[in-house]
Design a protein around this motif. Structure first.
Motif, PDB file in Angstrom:
ATOM      1  N   THR A  73      23.620 -37.487   7.168  1.00 37.70           N
ATOM      2  CA  THR A  73      22.439 -36.738   7.223  1.00 37.70           C
ATOM      3  C   THR A  73      21.259 -37.719   7.680  1.00 37.70           C
ATOM      4  N   THR A  74      21.403 -38.904   7.007  1.00 38.18           N
ATOM      5  CA  THR A  74      20.102 -39.777   7.373  1.00 38.18           C
ATOM      6  C   THR A  74      20.288 -40.181   8.850  1.00 38.18           C
ATOM      7  N   ALA A  75      21.659 -40.535   9.252  1.00 40.09           N
ATOM      8  CA  ALA A  75      21.787 -40.963  10.650  1.00 40.09           C
ATOM      9  C   ALA A  75      21.216 -39.909  11.750  1.00 40.09           C
ATOM     10  N   VAL A  76      21.526 -38.633  11.429  1.00 39.05           N
ATOM     11  CA  VAL A  76      21.207 -37.524  12.156  1.00 39.05           C
ATOM     12  C   VAL A  76      19.416 -37.714  12.219  1.00 39.05           C
ATOM     13  N   MET A  77      18.738 -37.583  11.193  1.00 39.18           N
ATOM     14  CA  MET A  77      17.575 -37.610  11.162  1.00 39.18           C
ATOM     15  C   MET A  77      16.831 -38.866  11.740  1.00 39.18           C
ATOM     16  N   SER A  78      17.487 -39.907  11.649  1.00 39.93           N
ATOM     17  CA  SER A  78      16.888 -41.330  12.000  1.00 39.93           C
ATOM     18  C   SER A  78      17.108 -41.541  13.651  1.00 39.93           C
ATOM     19  N   ILE A  79      18.226 -40.974  14.086  1.00 37.96           N
ATOM     20  CA  ILE A  79      18.483 -41.444  15.503  1.00 37.96           C
ATOM     21  C   ILE A  79      18.062 -40.291  16.375  1.00 37.96           C
ATOM     22  N   ALA A  80      17.971 -38.998  16.090  1.00 41.75           N
ATOM     23  CA  ALA A  80      17.625 -37.677  16.842  1.00 41.75           C
ATOM     24  C   ALA A  80      16.386 -37.877  17.579  1.00 41.75           C
ATOM     25  N   PRO A  81      16.060 -37.805  18.650  1.00 43.00           N
ATOM     26  CA  PRO A  81      14.870 -37.976  19.496  1.00 43.00           C
ATOM     27  C   PRO A  81      14.012 -36.572  19.359  1.00 43.00           C
ATOM     28  N   VAL A  82      14.110 -35.839  18.479  1.00 45.23           N
ATOM     29  CA  VAL A  82      13.404 -34.809  18.302  1.00 45.23           C
ATOM     30  C   VAL A  82      12.849 -34.664  17.066  1.00 45.23           C
ATOM     31  N   GLU A  83      11.862 -33.792  16.811  1.00 49.71           N
ATOM     32  CA  GLU A  83      11.244 -33.510  15.321  1.00 49.71           C
ATOM     33  C   GLU A  83      12.232 -33.213  14.238  1.00 49.71           C
ATOM     34  N   ARG A  84      11.953 -33.807  13.176  1.00 47.84           N
ATOM     35  CA  ARG A  84      12.952 -33.630  12.187  1.00 47.84           C
ATOM     36  C   ARG A  84      13.292 -32.275  11.609  1.00 47.84           C
ATOM     37  N   PRO A  85      12.293 -31.390  11.712  1.00 49.36           N
ATOM     38  CA  PRO A  85      12.857 -30.013  11.601  1.00 49.36           C
ATOM     39  C   PRO A  85      13.684 -29.415  12.394  1.00 49.36           C
ATOM     40  N   VAL A  86      13.581 -29.679  13.626  1.00 52.50           N
ATOM     41  CA  VAL A  86      14.553 -29.327  14.672  1.00 52.50           C
ATOM     42  C   VAL A  86      15.685 -29.835  14.556  1.00 52.50           C
ATOM     43  N   ALA A  87      15.832 -31.106  14.357  1.00 54.93           N
ATOM     44  CA  ALA A  87      17.007 -31.870  14.117  1.00 54.93           C
ATOM     45  C   ALA A  87      17.843 -31.326  12.873  1.00 54.93           C
ATOM     46  N   SER A  88      17.369 -31.189  11.857  1.00 55.48           N
ATOM     47  CA  SER A  88      17.953 -30.479  10.697  1.00 55.48           C
ATOM     48  C   SER A  88      18.465 -29.028  11.110  1.00 55.48           C
ATOM     49  N   ALA A  89      17.684 -28.342  11.771  1.00 53.84           N
ATOM     50  CA  ALA A  89      18.341 -26.859  12.096  1.00 53.84           C
ATOM     51  C   ALA A  89      19.688 -27.183  13.256  1.00 53.84           C
ATOM     52  N   THR A  90      19.269 -28.113  13.988  1.00 53.85           N
ATOM     53  CA  THR A  90      20.567 -28.368  14.916  1.00 53.85           C
ATOM     54  C   THR A  90      21.734 -28.786  14.152  1.00 53.85           C
ATOM     55  N   TYR A  91      21.567 -29.865  13.313  1.00 53.98           N
ATOM     56  CA  TYR A  91      22.680 -30.386  12.730  1.00 53.98           C
ATOM     57  C   TYR A  91      23.246 -29.300  11.749  1.00 53.98           C
ATOM     58  N   GLY A  92      22.496 -28.494  10.984  1.00 54.93           N
ATOM     59  CA  GLY A  92      23.075 -27.548  10.053  1.00 54.93           C
ATOM     60  C   GLY A  92      23.863 -26.363  10.855  1.00 54.93           C
ATOM     61  N   PHE A  93      23.195 -26.019  12.092  1.00 51.84           N
ATOM     62  CA  PHE A  93      24.130 -25.198  12.924  1.00 51.84           C
ATOM     63  C   PHE A  93      25.452 -25.716  13.116  1.00 51.84           C
ATOM     64  N   VAL A  94      25.429 -26.758  13.808  1.00 47.43           N
ATOM     65  CA  VAL A  94      26.970 -27.376  14.158  1.00 47.43           C
ATOM     66  C   VAL A  94      27.713 -27.547  13.052  1.00 47.43           C
ATOM     67  N   ARG A  95      27.288 -28.208  12.024  1.00 47.77           N
ATOM     68  CA  ARG A  95      28.294 -28.618  11.008  1.00 47.77           C
ATOM     69  C   ARG A  95      28.917 -27.658  10.002  1.00 47.77           C
ATOM     70  N   PHE A  96      27.833 -26.471   9.852  1.00 47.11           N
ATOM     71  CA  PHE A  96      28.130 -25.345   9.125  1.00 47.11           C
ATOM     72  C   PHE A  96      29.341 -24.505   9.759  1.00 47.11           C
ATOM     73  N   ILE A  97      29.252 -24.562  10.997  1.00 44.59           N
ATOM     74  CA  ILE A  97      30.612 -23.852  11.746  1.00 44.59           C
ATOM     75  C   ILE A  97      31.854 -24.379  11.254  1.00 44.59           C
ATOM     76  N   GLY A  98      32.123 -25.634  11.199  1.00 42.51           N
ATOM     77  CA  GLY A  98      33.261 -26.373  10.839  1.00 42.51           C
ATOM     78  C   GLY A  98      33.551 -25.860   9.386  1.00 42.51           C
ATOM     79  N   GLY A  99      32.317 -25.812   8.466  1.00 52.16           N
ATOM     80  CA  GLY A  99      32.667 -25.745   7.153  1.00 52.16           C
ATOM     81  C   GLY A  99      33.120 -23.885   6.723  1.00 52.16           C
ATOM     82  N   GLY A 100      32.343 -23.322   7.767  1.00 52.03           N
ATOM     83  CA  GLY A 100      32.821 -21.971   7.691  1.00 52.03           C
ATOM     84  C   GLY A 100      34.600 -21.602   8.016  1.00 52.03           C
ATOM     85  N   LEU A 101      34.698 -22.197   9.137  1.00 48.39           N
ATOM     86  CA  LEU A 101      35.923 -21.882   9.761  1.00 48.39           C
ATOM     87  C   LEU A 101      37.115 -22.476   9.118  1.00 48.39           C
TER      88      LEU A 101
END
Length: 427
Positions: free
Chosen positions: A324-352
């Motif tokens: 989580t820290t890595a995503v928020m630190s190195i993503a070249p977009v605003e943190r709310p956008v990074a959080s939404a993008t990361y949540g979208f991708v990672r929870f797909i794996g958790g759900g399936l």
């Protein structure tokens, strides 16, 4: 693009926070309790509602896949109505759908209501992380530690509560979360000050467009892969521990959750300071894969599975904080956008993952394949992470690349000027 240096990161303890931050953190604890809440009652639900393991695993799939997809619209909503109203809307949806899940008389009904629960969860999780990062004292790293503490405590308490209430009634855990979320809702309404609407309205497509940035796409992919292993453990291992009571299952996952919390809050920062983010995660992914391989080989030994599940909390705690820290630190977009993008991708794996695991067991007759698959995805996460090693090293050195709003506005103005100039030239 502005480079921020990390002097602020060492300012103060992450646990010295204003009341508003604690209100959101408390709500986070209750929200994350919902993830592991159903674990101790999965076998009981299967038995009492005459449902197959794959049908029961849809409780995870509907909840997490809806959470993932709705992460894409959270920024669009919060940038129009403000963070506080978005949090309140998410909490209200969780209260309503958790209570409705408690009234359901079939596994299908619970699955559908868990999907609605996931909608509220998406609005709440993405916005709460942004609020904590924006309001917490102690810098960005302190805010992430506080958020992961809430996650760890929630994951530890969820199975414990689920086991106790589940021993009374299969409906108990759902009604319990509805009551606790109602308390969290009241705390958020009265303790969190009114938040101003963001200066810039977010486009609904921004989280998807953000995946064009290699650093964010890569770290989000890492999250998906390790969450596949994570939720294979969380979602399917209860069936391997039978026959034990809901209370005993609750204690197993409580012990697991305690290790998640301890290593998220204390273990991960210590390892990061000693070895760096990348090297810590490489080693952690290897150890987590080995733990999953132990379950794959000795899946029919209940004591082995119980010990391996509890030990897995160590690796998941480290992963949660550092990725989580890595995503928020190195993503070249605003943190709310990074959080939404990361949540979208990672929870797909958790759900399936839990649903796929149940299908593989049904076709094969044993749990070797799904847990070996989980081990493989975790190792793949480490390999994928190595492709952004340099960016992680720069973030560890104290620099995180985040766009400022005024710079975004400047870029938009330049784009508009270029379009206008092109139109003028054509005419």
């Amino acid at each position: 693009m502005t480079v921020h240096h990390g002097a602020e990161e060492h300012a103060s303890s992450p646990f010295k926070q204003p009341k508003a931050v604690w209100a959101v953190a408390f709500a986070c604890v209750i929200s994350f309790m919902g993830i592991g809440l159903v674990d101790p009652i999965l076998p009981a639900l299967s038995s009492k509602l005459h449902a197959s393991p794959s049908q029961v695993e849809l409780l995870f799939t509907s909840y997490l896949v809806v959470t993932a997809v709705m992460m894409l619209v959270t920024g669009w909503v919060s940038s129009r109505i403000g963070a506080k109203k978005t949090l309140i809307a998410g909490l209200m949806l969780i209260v309503v759908f958790a209570a409705l899940a408690g009234t359901a008389n079939s596994i299908d009904g619970i699955v559908y209501f868990r999907a609605g629960w996931g909608l509220g969860n998406a609005l709440f999780i993405a916005t709460s992380l942004a609020v904590i990062v924006g309001s917490a004292t102690g810098g960005f790293n302190g805010a992430i530690i506080l958020y992961e503490t809430a996650l760890g405590v929630g994951i530890a308490l969820g199975p414990l509560l689920g086991g106790e209430l589940g021993s009374i009634s299969r409906r108990g855990p759902f009604f319990g979360v509805a009551v606790l979320m109602a308390i969290a809702l009241v705390a958020t309404v009265f303790l969190l000050p009114k938040t101003p609407k963001p200066q810039r309205r977010e486009s609904i497509t921004e989280p998807l467009k953000a995946l064009r940035h290699r650093a964010l796409a890569t770290t989000s992919g890492v999250g998906l892969l390790y969450n596949w292993g994570f939720f294979t453990v969380l979602g399917y291992s209860p069936f391997l521990m039978q026959p034990i009571s809901p209370q005993q299952l609750g204690l197993v996952f409580c012990a697991w959750g305690v290790l998640v919390a301890v290593f998220a809050v204390w273990g991960a920062p210590w390892l990061k300071a000693r070895f760096g983010t990348a090297r810590t995660l490489y080693g952690n992914f290897v150890l987590m894969a080995a733990d999953l391989a132990v379950i794959a080989i000795w899946w029919d030994s209940k004591p082995t599975v119980i010990v391996a599940v509890i030990v897995a909390g160590t690796f998941i705690g480290v992963n949660n904080t550092l990725v989580t820290t890595a995503v928020m630190s190195i993503a070249p977009v605003e943190r709310p956008v990074a959080s939404a993008t990361y949540g979208f991708v990672r929870f797909i794996g958790g759900g399936l993952a839990p649903f796929v695991a149940s299908k593989l067991v049904a076709s094969d007759g044993n749990a070797t394949v799904p847990f070996l698959l989980g081990a493989g995805t975790v190792l793949a996460a480490g390999l994928l992470l190595s492709t952004v090693h340099g960016a992680l090293a720069r973030a560890d050195a104290g620099a995180s690349v985040q766009p400022e709003l005024d710079e975004l506005d400047r870029v938009e103005r330049e784009d508009e000027a270029e379009v206008s100039a092109g139109i003028g030239n054509e005419s």
